[in-house]
Design a protein around this motif. Structure first.
Motif: not given
Length: 330
Positions: A248, A287, A291, A296
């Protein structure tokens, strides 16, 4: 013999008397003459010895000088040659050392470049790729979960991936398109007599800068394989399972459009839920926007677990669009 000498002496005396000479004096002179001759001889011998000595000294000096010169020349020549040899030897050693260092440096540098430039696994395959390798399992039409009830069915799986990296069944009786946990658990596990597994590649192509895609509106990867088409134009009854990962870095988006069922888990958490037997539907994971929910953090490497099912005739759409440029196998 004495008598002869006496007679000779008497005769000599008589002769001297006749000549008016003293025989004693004559004898004395004769004796002196013999002494003189002897001295002369001795002097000559001495001169000879002196000359011989001089010659010897001269010879010794000449020999010594010659030896010294020879020694000096030999020493100088030897020293010079030895110095030249040492110089040549040192030069050769330096040249050899430089050559060795050069070769060693070259080899080391080459090895370093090779290790640095080559980013591959032990099998020689680049781990960073846009080619995915899912497992496809073929099912028969007779399976209870295929060619049954149709419609959207969003409650089939839990939001958290199981410890075995498989979806956890959460359906029946609230999910009309499925028939229970036992049958569902056959979807993504090899079960003898129930399904047949195959591995197929799916390549994502860069369709615009930084965007990768696979788009197939007739997704039938195992036609005439496994249990066969069972009288249909295509083999419509199969599931697909994929496990991969990505780093990521911020800004990644993963989108799927297709039919039938589709579940995508990121970091073990459900990100796309398109459960049910239906026409083509679309779901997407931003994403950055998700997140927090997905847990993430920038720079982290996270798993993507992807589960698809084609359970009914007569269509099969399968489209992945993403900005993730590097997928790594788990």
């Amino acid at each position: 013999m004495k008598l002869g000498f006496a007679l000779n002496l008497a005769a000599l005396a008589a002769l001297c008397v006749a000549c008016g000479e003293d025989p004693t004096e004559a004898s004395s002179q004769e004796s002196d003459s013999e002494d003189t001759v002897a001295e002369g001889s001795s002097s000559d011998d001495d001169v000879g010895e002196e000359q011989g000595s001089g010659s010897s000294e001269s010879a010794d000096q000449g020999s010594s000088e010659s030896a010294d010169e020879s020694t000096s020349e030999s020493a100088d020549g030897s020293t010079s040659e030895s110095a030249d040899d040492e110089s040549a030897s040192e030069s050769a050693d330096e040249s050899t050392d430089e050559s060795t260092e050069g070769e060693s440096g070259s080899e080391t540098e080459g090895e370093t470049d090779t290790d640095t430039d080559t980013d591959t696994t032990d099998t020689g395959v680049d781990p960073c790729s846009t080619i995915l390798y899912p497992t496809v399992r073929d099912f028969m039409i007779a399976h209870p979960d295929f060619e049954g009830t149709t419609g959207n069915d969003l409650g089939i799986v839990e939001d958290q991936l199981g410890a075995d990296s498989k979806p956890v069944y959460a359906g029946n009786p609230n999910t009309p398109t499925t028939s229970g946990a036992d049958n569902f658990n056959q979807w993504y596990n090899d079960v003898e007599g129930v399904n047949l597994p195959f591995e197929i590649p799916i390549e994502l192509l860069e369709v615009s800068p930084g965007v990768y895609e696979y788009d197939n509106s007739a997704f039938f990867p195992i036609d005439d394989q496994g249990w066969g088409n069972e009288g249909n134009t295509h083999n419509y009854h199969f599931t697909l399972e994929l496990h991969t990962s990505f780093q990521y870095q911020g800004g990644e988006v993963f989108t799927f459009r297709g039919d039938d069922d589709l579940w995508v888990f990121v970091n073990g958490k459900l990100g796309i839920n398109l459960g049910g037997v239906h026409g083509a539907l679309e779901g997407s994971i931003d994403m950055d926007a998700m997140a927090g929910d997905l847990g993430l953090e920038l720079g982290g490497v996270y798993a993507i677990d992807f589960f698809f099912a084609e359970r009914h005739t007569v269509q099969s759409n399968f489209k992945i669009t993403t900005t993730i440029s590097c997928f790594e196998p788990q």
